[in-house]
Enzyme design. Structure first.
Site, PDB file in Angstrom:
ATOM      1  N   LYS A 114      45.763  37.809  41.336  1.00 14.80           N
ATOM      2  CA  LYS A 114      45.698  36.790  42.395  1.00 14.80           C
ATOM      3  C   LYS A 114      45.010  35.484  41.983  1.00 14.80           C
ATOM      4  CE  LYS A 114      47.887  38.156  45.014  1.00 14.80           C
ATOM      5  NZ  LYS A 114      49.321  38.537  44.806  1.00 14.80           N
TER       6      LYS A 114
ATOM      7  N   HIS B 111      47.348  41.869  33.585  1.00 22.07           N
ATOM      8  CA  HIS B 111      46.045  41.660  34.235  1.00 22.07           C
ATOM      9  C   HIS B 111      44.960  42.451  33.493  1.00 22.07           C
ATOM     10  CE1 HIS B 111      47.847  39.576  37.547  1.00 22.07           C
ATOM     11  NE2 HIS B 111      48.372  40.624  38.117  1.00 22.07           N
TER      12      HIS B 111
ATOM     13  N   SER C  73      42.315  36.390  48.359  1.00 19.62           N
ATOM     14  CA  SER C  73      43.740  36.585  48.097  1.00 19.62           C
ATOM     15  C   SER C  73      44.017  38.053  47.734  1.00 19.62           C
ATOM     16  CB  SER C  73      44.170  35.654  46.954  1.00 19.62           C
ATOM     17  OG  SER C  73      45.540  35.791  46.687  1.00 19.62           O
TER      18      SER C  73
END
Ligand code: PPS
Length: 302
Positions: free
Chosen positions: A56, A115, A145
């Site tokens: 995010k 990620h 987020s």
């Protein structure tokens, strides 16, 4: 590209809210953990580009920018398939076993999203000296987020409440682990690897300047008309309206966009609507303790 359809590609057993599983001390999705032996042995090529970020942080934004740069700012060429097919997600939680093989047979140059914290990146990317673009976002907007994403992603742990999720985030007990360790690990790595470290807030402030930086890093000329086209195509509004970037092509049993859209607000400072003064001070305190001497500075408003 030769990926199977979304439904064929996904392993149904991972299509529900499951508790994370730790890999080398980092909480990961169970689907990722079960394929870890394949992921960690991924064979990189020297011209692979890695787009890395804590979840995010604006990953999709920088992915679309990179694809536009590679295609000279031509939206037709970028609009042929969803972003997650053009640039596969290395540790995608719900992938079939054949997924890694599919990535490995993609034509070069490949761009791969991850990620993973720096210490979990498959060693082959370092051995091949692959370029990395890292995207970082201030922790307050980032966690907000992430909270909303947990509400809509039906395969992620239930965030329960904002207060509960924030506590877990501050303790590093969320998927992909501690935000603090993540941003710092990649920050330190840029001193000895070809890593372009970008900030979401800088992109919001001056997208043209940041697009130029990315183009230069990738070895592309970036004439002004091309940069202007890329700016137009990658505004929040354009990407929210574009099915190839807004994740509306994923079924609602994975991302339920009626809960909250993937392209939610796309601003700096939304955290002020959610954080109490005490929560904001607590985060600032932890930041000072963990990253105060790191040289990393985030802006929480523009
Ligand atoms: S993911 O699932 O981790 O890959 O998500 P990621 O793409 O990293 O982050 C999603 C957030 O980035 C915002 N976003 C943008 N902001 C500004 N401009 C553009 N073009 C843009 N594209 C994506 C998106 O809205 C999410 O942030 P929030 O704050 O939730 O709106």
């Amino acid at each position: 590209m030769g990926f199977k359809s979304v439904e064929e590609e996904l392993s149904p057993e991972f299509l529900k809210r499951l508790d994370p599983v730790e890999i080398h001390g980092i909480p990961l999705h169970k689907g990722t953990a079960e394929r870890w032996h394949l992921i960690s042995e991924f064979k990189a090529q020297p011209d692979d580009l890695v787009i890395s970020s804590y979840p995010k942080s604006g990953t999709t934004w920088i992915q679309e920018i990179v694809d536009m740069i590679r295609h000279g700012g031509d939206p037709q060429k970028c609009g042929k398939s969803p972003i997650y097919k053009r640039m596969p997600f290395l540790e995608m939680p719900h992938a079939a076993v054949s997924y890694m093989e599919e990535i490995e047979t993609m034509p070069s140059p490949r761009t791969i999203k991850t990620h993973l914290p720096v210490q979990l990146l498959p060693p082959s990317f370092w051995e091949q000296n692959c370029k990395v673009i890292y995207m970082a976002r201030n922790p307050k907007d980032n966690v907000l987020s992430y909270f909303h994403f947990h509400r809509m992603n039906q395969t992620y742990p239930d965030p329960v409440t904002w207060d509960h999720f924030l506590e877990n985030f501050l303790a590093g007990k969320v998927l992909w682990g501690s935000w603090f360790d993540h941003v710092h690990g990649w920050w330190a790595a840029k001193d000895h690897h070809p890593i372009l470290y970008l900030f979401y807030e800088d992109m919001k402030e001056d997208p043209g300047r940041e697009i130029q930086k990315v183009a230069t890093f990738l070895g592309f000329e970036s004439p002004e008309p091309v940069v202007n086209k890329i700016i137009q195509q990658t505004t929040f509004e354009s990407m929210k309206a574009n099915p190839m970037t807004n994740y509306s092509t994923l079924p609602s049993f994975i991302l339920d966009q009626t809960v909250t859209p993937f392209m939610r607000k796309g601003i700096v400072g939304d955290w002020k609507e959610y954080f109490t003064v005490a929560q904001s001070e607590k985060l600032d305190y932890i930041y000072a303790q963990l990253l105060g001497n790191s040289g990393l500075i985030f802006r929480t408003q523009l």
